[in-house]
Design an enzyme around this catalytic site. Structure first.
Site, mmCIF file in Angstrom:
data_model
loop_
_atom_site.group_PDB
_atom_site.id
_atom_site.type_symbol
_atom_site.label_atom_id
_atom_site.label_comp_id
_atom_site.label_asym_id
_atom_site.label_seq_id
_atom_site.Cartn_x
_atom_site.Cartn_y
_atom_site.Cartn_z
ATOM 1 N N ARG A 62 -2.425 -1.400 -24.620
ATOM 2 C CA ARG A 62 -2.996 -1.609 -25.953
ATOM 3 C C ARG A 62 -3.386 -0.302 -26.625
ATOM 4 N NH1 ARG A 62 -7.676 -5.451 -24.129
ATOM 5 N NH2 ARG A 62 -7.773 -3.683 -22.700
ATOM 6 N N LYS A 95 -1.242 -10.149 -8.399
ATOM 7 C CA LYS A 95 -2.232 -11.167 -8.064
ATOM 8 C C LYS A 95 -3.508 -10.808 -8.809
ATOM 9 C CE LYS A 95 -5.062 -9.499 -5.961
ATOM 10 N NZ LYS A 95 -5.995 -8.389 -6.309
ATOM 11 N N ASP A 146 2.005 -9.471 -3.456
ATOM 12 C CA ASP A 146 0.739 -9.319 -2.736
ATOM 13 C C ASP A 146 0.969 -8.094 -1.873
ATOM 14 O OD1 ASP A 146 -1.171 -9.323 -0.625
ATOM 15 O OD2 ASP A 146 -1.646 -11.393 -1.134
ATOM 16 N N HIS A 147 0.366 -6.976 -2.254
ATOM 17 C CA HIS A 147 0.801 -5.718 -1.628
ATOM 18 C C HIS A 147 0.438 -5.643 -0.143
ATOM 19 C CE1 HIS A 147 -3.360 -4.438 -2.483
ATOM 20 N NE2 HIS A 147 -3.190 -3.474 -1.623
ATOM 21 N N LYS A 199 2.393 -3.684 3.666
ATOM 22 C CA LYS A 199 1.770 -2.726 4.595
ATOM 23 C C LYS A 199 2.517 -2.782 5.929
ATOM 24 C CE LYS A 199 -2.823 -2.938 2.492
ATOM 25 N NZ LYS A 199 -3.203 -1.602 2.074
ATOM 26 N N GLU A 249 -14.184 -3.058 1.967
ATOM 27 C CA GLU A 249 -14.009 -1.816 1.206
ATOM 28 C C GLU A 249 -15.361 -1.162 1.017
ATOM 29 O OE1 GLU A 249 -11.044 -2.105 -2.173
ATOM 30 O OE2 GLU A 249 -12.089 -4.010 -2.264
ATOM 31 N N ASP A 258 -9.906 -12.152 -6.102
ATOM 32 C CA ASP A 258 -9.331 -10.808 -5.976
ATOM 33 C C ASP A 258 -8.756 -10.563 -4.579
ATOM 34 O OD1 ASP A 258 -8.853 -8.173 -7.027
ATOM 35 O OD2 ASP A 258 -10.531 -7.430 -5.839
ATOM 36 N N HIS A 271 -4.856 -11.789 -0.386
ATOM 37 C CA HIS A 271 -4.637 -10.880 0.748
ATOM 38 C C HIS A 271 -5.063 -11.490 2.088
ATOM 39 C CE1 HIS A 271 -3.734 -8.065 -2.305
ATOM 40 N NE2 HIS A 271 -4.934 -7.582 -2.515
ATOM 41 N N LYS A 325 -16.882 -5.776 -1.376
ATOM 42 C CA LYS A 325 -16.980 -4.404 -1.880
ATOM 43 C C LYS A 325 -18.292 -3.822 -1.361
ATOM 44 C CE LYS A 325 -13.717 -4.544 -5.488
ATOM 45 N NZ LYS A 325 -12.536 -3.901 -4.920
HETATM 46 P P1 NDP Z 1 -7.721 -2.759 -14.861
HETATM 47 O O1 NDP Z 1 -9.061 -3.350 -15.126
HETATM 48 O O2 NDP Z 1 -7.636 -1.296 -14.635
HETATM 49 O O3 NDP Z 1 -6.777 -3.221 -16.057
HETATM 50 C C1 NDP Z 1 -5.413 -2.831 -16.181
HETATM 51 C C2 NDP Z 1 -5.065 -2.691 -17.652
HETATM 52 O O4 NDP Z 1 -5.013 -3.957 -18.249
HETATM 53 C C3 NDP Z 1 -6.083 -1.916 -18.440
HETATM 54 O O5 NDP Z 1 -5.856 -0.541 -18.336
HETATM 55 C C4 NDP Z 1 -5.827 -2.419 -19.807
HETATM 56 O O6 NDP Z 1 -4.701 -1.737 -20.331
HETATM 57 C C5 NDP Z 1 -5.441 -3.845 -19.592
HETATM 58 N N1 NDP Z 1 -6.608 -4.739 -19.747
HETATM 59 C C6 NDP Z 1 -7.788 -4.684 -19.114
HETATM 60 N N2 NDP Z 1 -8.616 -5.679 -19.503
HETATM 61 C C7 NDP Z 1 -7.904 -6.383 -20.413
HETATM 62 C C8 NDP Z 1 -8.179 -7.532 -21.169
HETATM 63 N N3 NDP Z 1 -9.349 -8.173 -21.076
HETATM 64 N N4 NDP Z 1 -7.222 -7.977 -22.007
HETATM 65 C C9 NDP Z 1 -6.045 -7.358 -22.097
HETATM 66 N N5 NDP Z 1 -5.728 -6.255 -21.393
HETATM 67 C C10 NDP Z 1 -6.644 -5.787 -20.566
HETATM 68 O O7 NDP Z 1 -7.091 -3.572 -13.649
HETATM 69 P P2 NDP Z 1 -6.260 -3.053 -12.408
HETATM 70 O O8 NDP Z 1 -5.252 -2.049 -12.828
HETATM 71 O O9 NDP Z 1 -7.180 -2.696 -11.324
HETATM 72 O O10 NDP Z 1 -5.562 -4.390 -11.946
HETATM 73 C C11 NDP Z 1 -4.452 -4.913 -12.623
HETATM 74 C C12 NDP Z 1 -3.825 -5.990 -11.750
HETATM 75 O O11 NDP Z 1 -3.414 -5.387 -10.520
HETATM 76 C C13 NDP Z 1 -4.800 -7.103 -11.387
HETATM 77 O O12 NDP Z 1 -4.096 -8.308 -11.437
HETATM 78 C C14 NDP Z 1 -5.230 -6.749 -9.953
HETATM 79 O O13 NDP Z 1 -5.526 -7.889 -9.190
HETATM 80 C C15 NDP Z 1 -3.981 -6.073 -9.418
HETATM 81 N N6 NDP Z 1 -4.225 -5.134 -8.320
HETATM 82 C C16 NDP Z 1 -5.038 -4.053 -8.484
HETATM 83 C C17 NDP Z 1 -5.234 -3.154 -7.444
HETATM 84 C C18 NDP Z 1 -6.079 -1.948 -7.593
HETATM 85 O O14 NDP Z 1 -6.275 -1.228 -6.593
HETATM 86 N N7 NDP Z 1 -6.600 -1.656 -8.770
HETATM 87 C C19 NDP Z 1 -4.555 -3.323 -6.144
HETATM 88 C C20 NDP Z 1 -3.727 -4.494 -6.090
HETATM 89 C C21 NDP Z 1 -3.568 -5.353 -7.138
HETATM 90 P P3 NDP Z 1 -4.570 -1.335 -21.855
HETATM 91 O O15 NDP Z 1 -5.933 -1.150 -22.406
HETATM 92 O O16 NDP Z 1 -3.753 -0.088 -21.815
HETATM 93 O O17 NDP Z 1 -3.857 -2.450 -22.484
HETATM 94 C C1 BG6 Z 2 -6.482 -5.192 -4.788
HETATM 95 C C2 BG6 Z 2 -7.796 -5.562 -5.378
HETATM 96 O O1 BG6 Z 2 -5.642 -6.312 -4.739
HETATM 97 O O2 BG6 Z 2 -6.639 -4.667 -3.486
HETATM 98 C C3 BG6 Z 2 -8.760 -4.407 -5.326
HETATM 99 O O3 BG6 Z 2 -7.611 -5.954 -6.727
HETATM 100 C C4 BG6 Z 2 -8.833 -3.797 -3.952
HETATM 101 O O4 BG6 Z 2 -10.054 -4.843 -5.717
HETATM 102 C C5 BG6 Z 2 -7.443 -3.503 -3.428
HETATM 103 O O5 BG6 Z 2 -9.579 -2.594 -4.038
HETATM 104 C C6 BG6 Z 2 -7.486 -3.070 -1.977
HETATM 105 O O6 BG6 Z 2 -6.216 -2.658 -1.574
HETATM 106 P P1 BG6 Z 2 -6.040 -1.698 -0.330
HETATM 107 O O7 BG6 Z 2 -4.574 -1.578 -0.167
HETATM 108 O O8 BG6 Z 2 -6.701 -0.403 -0.701
HETATM 109 O O9 BG6 Z 2 -6.728 -2.358 0.813
#
Ligand code: NDP
Ligand code: BG6
Length: 521
Positions: A70, A179, A208-209, A213, A247, A266, A271, A370
């Protein structure tokens, strides 16, 4: 057996459990579009994964990355952000000759996820890249946003024509969807329907990462490539199973996502349930995508509904202020962007029963949180104690340790078995001893990250390590009543735990019913 082009039109890709990443050379020309490109996952995992694939020469010669989000971010700024992500999070240091190859093919497209015009603009950008290269390419749409915007993204991919760009083998569009897959059973079903309206199932990769692993894949190898485990792998010999995904991180910069998610959505629904399914499933008829998924879904469906309320099967809590790595950290309710009245749990623990021939009567305990003392994921299989007659102490007490087999998913990946051994000396005294195998010692420590394998598998078209729609629905079926119950309760019944501790007392109570205690992994 999954097949797909490994070098265009030639080698057959066998299933990923038997094949290393290097066999995946030759993914077709690909444009990856990441939705949510300014987010945590993109920086922490996706960009480093792309970099490491480039490092290992596993990307196709024609490879492009487009970030979509965005915020307005100029291309040059996005490349800078991506380079910093590699510096901070990649398992290998940033080498400019490798990074420059990726950066030269990286751009950004800004727009709202529900805006048709933004998707038209994205399509024009993709078409231009194809014209530049002079050939059709597959487009891999990676949805890395909070689940609330999955649906508009999918609908716009459909209506803009992006989902069905090319039909030729190796050139089709694909979608990888993060996810949690939906918010509950009803939204997961709707999402499956939305996906089916836009993509055909072979184009869909529900990620589902944890399945990417190495140690999670090793779990199947240990179970089914060694003859010693299978005869013991049942209710006759196993007393209980504990699965921990902990974590030390707090909510960090992800308040927006986490507040609408919470620990159950989450981590637990996906997971930990995947770890449970691989631990408890029956031997599959084959190691291909459907063989494994069929067995996972069967075991998920055999789990009994959870009891809710006082003395039920679930506990939830939020972290309060405490210490992480010796430093004071705020409680969840004081974190930036969090509603001070939030009813979002940062910890959940579950007691499950699997009602089938193999597992009846064996409790499975799951927990995730967490701000626990450290980052640790493990599966611990606790065996029944042997008859105590021979080694009972004089007072009749019997204090031999239970044999425990634990799979350390991360960190310090490996496997260990606790046995009872004799302490050398004239008396017969015993002590638990540990037999261990460590990945790092045996194979070296620089193994690929889960996202490297999974992004590559999706590019190549191997869905073995991705989730089928019915699997995610089976898991939601179990947890939706819990989420409904918690919603009705608001903050009532929300326990707390100090940051840096192993969780709330209510989680201990779940195990006390069976005279069990949580391990300290
Ligand atoms: P973030 O909170 O960092 O959000 C990702 C992006 O989504 C933001 O940078 C923003 O991008 C957009 N966004 C955030 N909130 C909203 C909203 N309310 N409406 C519309 N767009 C929004 O999340 P993550 O990157 O941590 O997670 C994204 C996905 O990945 C989730 O489904 C999570 O479960 C999954 N995931 C995350 C992991 C992690 O370690 N972070 C690991 C494994 C899975 P912008 O503003 O540019 O549009
Ligand atoms: C993601 C969750 O799916 O897995 C995060 O959205 C979490 O909250 C992450 O931190 C943990 O992944 P890993 O591979 O570091 O255990």
């Amino acid at each position: 057996m999954a097949t797909s082009p490994s070098s265009p039109g030639s080698e057959t890709v066998r299933h990923p459990f038997l094949q290393g990443l290097s066999k995946h050379r030759g993914a077709p020309p690909t444009i990856i579009v990441i939705f949510g490109a300014s987010g945590d996952l993109t920086a922490r995992k996706l960009i480093p994964a792309v970099y490491n694939l480039a490092y290992d020469n596993l990307l196709p010669a024609d490879f492009f990355l487009i970030g979509f989000g965005r915020k307005h971010i100029p291309d040059v700024e996005f490349r800078k952000l991506a380079a910093s992500a590699v510096k901070e999070f990649s398992r290998r240091e940033l080498k400019s000759e490798v990074w420059n190859r990726v950066a030269a093919h990286t751009s950004y497209c800004s727009g709202e996820y529900d805006d048709k015009a933004a998707f038209k603009k994205l399509k024009a950008q993709i078409d231009k890249l194809e014209q530049q290269v002079g050939r059709e390419m597959q487009t891999l749409f990676y949805i890395s946003t909070p689940p609330s915007v999955f649906k508009p993204i999918l609908q716009n991919l459909g209506s803009s024509g992006l989902a069905g760009r090319h039909t030729g083998k190796g050139h089709q569009s694909k979608v990888v969807i993060e996810k949690p897959f939906g918010q509950d059973l009803a939204t997961a079903q709707q999402l499956n329907a939305t996906l089916a309206a836009v993509f055909s199932e072979p184009q869909v990769y529900r990620i589902d990462h944890y399945l990417g692993k190495e140690t999670v894949q090793d779990l199947l190898v240990q179970r089914f490539a060694n003859a010693i485990f299978e005869p013991l792998w049942n209710r006759n010999f196993i007393d209980s199973v504990q699965i921990t995904v902990g974590e030390d991180l707090g909510v960090g910069s992800r308040a927006g996502y986490y507040e609408e998610s919470g620990c159950l959505r989450d981590m637990i629904q996906n997971h930990t349930m995947q770890l449970l399914a691989l631990t408890a499933m029956e031997p599959p008829v084959s190691l291909d995508a459907e063989g494994i998924r069929d067995e996972k879904v069967k075991v998920l469906r055999a789990i009994q509904p959870l009891t809710l309320g006082p003395a039920g099967d679930v506990a939830r809590a939020q972290y309060a202020e405490g210490l992480t790595g010796g430093k004071p950290v705020p409680g969840y309710l004081e974190e930036k962007g969090i509603n001070p009245q939030s009813a979002t749990e940062t910890y959940a623990a579950i007691r499950l029963s699997i009602n089938n021939w193999r597992w009846q009567g064996v409790p499975f305990y799951l927990r995730s949180g967490k701000r626990l003392p450290r980052r640790v994921s493990e599966i611990a299989i606790q065996f029944k104690r042997p008859p105590g007659t021979l080694f009972a102490a004089e007072d009749g007490r019997f204090d031999l340790a239970a044999n425990t087999l634990s799979f350390q998913i991360q960190p310090d990946e490996g496997l260990s078995l606790i046995l009872n051994g004799k302490i050398p000396g004239l008396e017969t005294r015993m002590q638990p001893v540990k037999m261990s195998f460590r990945y790092a010692t045996t194979f070296g420590s620089n193994t690929p990250e889960a996202y490297e394998r999974l992004v590559l598998d999706a590019m190549i078209g191997d869905s073995t390590l991705f989730i089928r729609g019915d699997e995610t629905e089976a898991s939601w079926k179990l947890y939706t009543p819990v989420l409904d119950f918690w919603r009705g309760q608001g903050r009532a019944g929300m326990d707390s735990y100090a940051a840096g501790s192993w969780g709330p007392l209510s989680a201990d109570a779940l195990l006390a019913k069976n005279s069990h205690v949580w391990r300290q992994p």
